[in-house]
Design an enzyme around this catalytic site. Structure first.
Site, mmCIF file in Angstrom:
data_model
loop_
_atom_site.group_PDB
_atom_site.id
_atom_site.type_symbol
_atom_site.label_atom_id
_atom_site.label_comp_id
_atom_site.label_asym_id
_atom_site.label_seq_id
_atom_site.Cartn_x
_atom_site.Cartn_y
_atom_site.Cartn_z
ATOM 1 N N ARG A 104 3.978 31.023 144.498
ATOM 2 C CA ARG A 104 3.919 29.634 144.922
ATOM 3 C C ARG A 104 4.330 29.754 146.606
ATOM 4 N NH1 ARG A 104 5.894 23.958 142.447
ATOM 5 N NH2 ARG A 104 4.115 24.422 141.052
ATOM 6 N N HIS A 131 -4.204 24.160 143.293
ATOM 7 C CA HIS A 131 -3.008 24.347 141.926
ATOM 8 C C HIS A 131 -3.944 24.671 140.728
ATOM 9 C CE1 HIS A 131 0.536 24.226 139.969
ATOM 10 N NE2 HIS A 131 0.965 23.132 139.816
ATOM 11 N N GLN A 134 -2.544 24.372 137.118
ATOM 12 C CA GLN A 134 -2.172 22.841 136.590
ATOM 13 C C GLN A 134 -3.784 22.502 135.832
ATOM 14 O OE1 GLN A 134 0.383 20.955 136.568
ATOM 15 N NE2 GLN A 134 -0.719 19.908 135.033
ATOM 16 N N ASP A 219 -1.243 11.919 141.891
ATOM 17 C CA ASP A 219 -0.297 13.089 142.027
ATOM 18 C C ASP A 219 0.512 12.247 143.272
ATOM 19 O OD1 ASP A 219 1.100 15.251 142.675
ATOM 20 O OD2 ASP A 219 -0.471 16.465 144.038
ATOM 21 N N CYS A 259 0.352 15.550 137.435
ATOM 22 C CA CYS A 259 0.927 16.943 137.124
ATOM 23 C C CYS A 259 2.363 16.975 137.100
ATOM 24 C CB CYS A 259 0.136 17.929 138.272
ATOM 25 S SG CYS A 259 0.772 17.398 139.968
ATOM 26 N N ARG A 287 1.160 23.543 130.095
ATOM 27 C CA ARG A 287 1.488 24.730 131.161
ATOM 28 C C ARG A 287 1.797 25.966 130.395
ATOM 29 N NH1 ARG A 287 2.466 23.195 136.125
ATOM 30 N NH2 ARG A 287 2.124 25.505 136.772
#
Ligand code: CP
Ligand code: NVA
Length: 300
Positions: A104, A131, A134, A219, A259, A287
């Site tokens: 990340r 991402h 996700q 988001d 998310c 996830r």
């Protein structure tokens, strides 16, 4: 054999993505009963975090343990990367010791460079641009809640950020219609828009955008690394809050996704986040299952 990475959704074909999601659904169904599967026995995942995380870290670490493997966590400040050791050196070293690496980070180019020098599969656990992990969870969540997402209408509300970019790729790969509604100046990256132009339209007015929607997704307004802009963005994004009024413009059975982490009272109201159309907790839990299936696929 060629090393397979997962840097964006495009790292896998549609058929491969679907097989990962099907496997994730299977793993979920047998969750807590299938610890004997041991498909990742003796395998080690290295996890390098240059930004904070709750879901990504716990899901990868728990997933490895549940399939008989192990994960090593490198914190944002705890490794030599934080002291300036180049990505290409870190990749060459760590990939000689573990079986798969999740990273990340900030600029997407950092993860591309890392993958170029790695001897094992590299997974993008979020970059400034994408991402993709996700999206595996989100597609699984939609599929198990409403069936196939193909042909559905999905609305991205808010910032044209990393999550938005991954949704744009998903629209092409899973063949759904995506309407992106962002304040002026916060549109997604032009090249990503161009690549997905047959599947994505832009609509400045959120009330118009969400008409007839099957899914509404949002988001945070300021992503990690944009903390300095947080206050100013509150003003700019105000009209893009997902609240009951906005949800009412969508289909009656539309679902709400995020998310997480969510900022209640900013991009989404508590009513919507905690309301009957929200699937965010299932989405977060997914996830775990989707990434277990992803690691199995990359290690095959
Ligand atoms: N959605 C997500 O990636 O959450 P974390 O930042 O907690 O990992
Ligand atoms: N866009 C957000 C997603 C967090 C999971 C960020 O990059 O901070």
């Amino acid at each position: 054999m060629e090393i397979r990475h997962f840097l964006t959704l495009d790292s896998l074909t549609r058929e491969e993505l679907e097989s990962v999601i099907n496997r994730a659904a299977y793993l979920k169904q047998h969750f807590r009963k299938n610890y004997a599967e041991d498909t990742l026995k003796n395998r080690v995942l290295g996890m390098i975090f240059e930004k904070s995380s709750t879901r990504t870290r716990v899901s990868f670490e728990a997933g490895m343990a549940q399939l008989g493997g192990h994960a090593i966590y490198l914190a944002p400040s705890g490794s030599q990367i934080g002291r300036g050791e180049p990505m290409e050196d870190t990749a060459r070293v760590i990939s000689r010791m573990v079986d798969c690496i999740m990273l990340r980070t900030f600029e997407h180019e950092r993860i591309e460079k890392f993958a170029e020098y790695s001897q094992v599969p590299v997974i993008n656990g979020l970059s400034d641009s994408y991402h993709p992990c996700q999206l595996l969870a989100d597609i699984l969540t939609y599929t198990e809640t409403r069936g196939s997402i193909t042909g559905k209408k999905v609305i991205w509300v808010g910032d044209g950020n990393n999550m938005c970019h991954s949704y744009m790729n998903a629209a092409r790969l899973f063949d759904f219609e995506l309407v992106v509604t962002c304040p002026e100046g916060y549109d997604p990256d032009e090249s990503i828009t161009a690549r997905n132009k047959n599947y994505v339209t832009m609509e400045r007015d959120p009330m118009v955008a969400v008409k007839n929607a099957d899914v509404i997704v949002t988001d945070v307004w300021a992503s990690m690394g944009q903390e300095d802009e947080q206050i100013q963005r509150l003003d700019t994004f105000r009209a893009y809050q997902v609240n009951n009024e906005l949800m009412l413009q969508a289909k009656n059975d539309a679902i709400f996704m995020h998310c997480l982490p969510a900022h209640r009272g900013e991009e989404v109201t508590t009513e919507v986040l905690e309301g009957p159309q929200s699937v965010v907790w299932e989405e977060a839990g997914n996830r775990l299952h989707s990434q277990k299936a992803l690691i199995e696929f990359l290690m095959r």
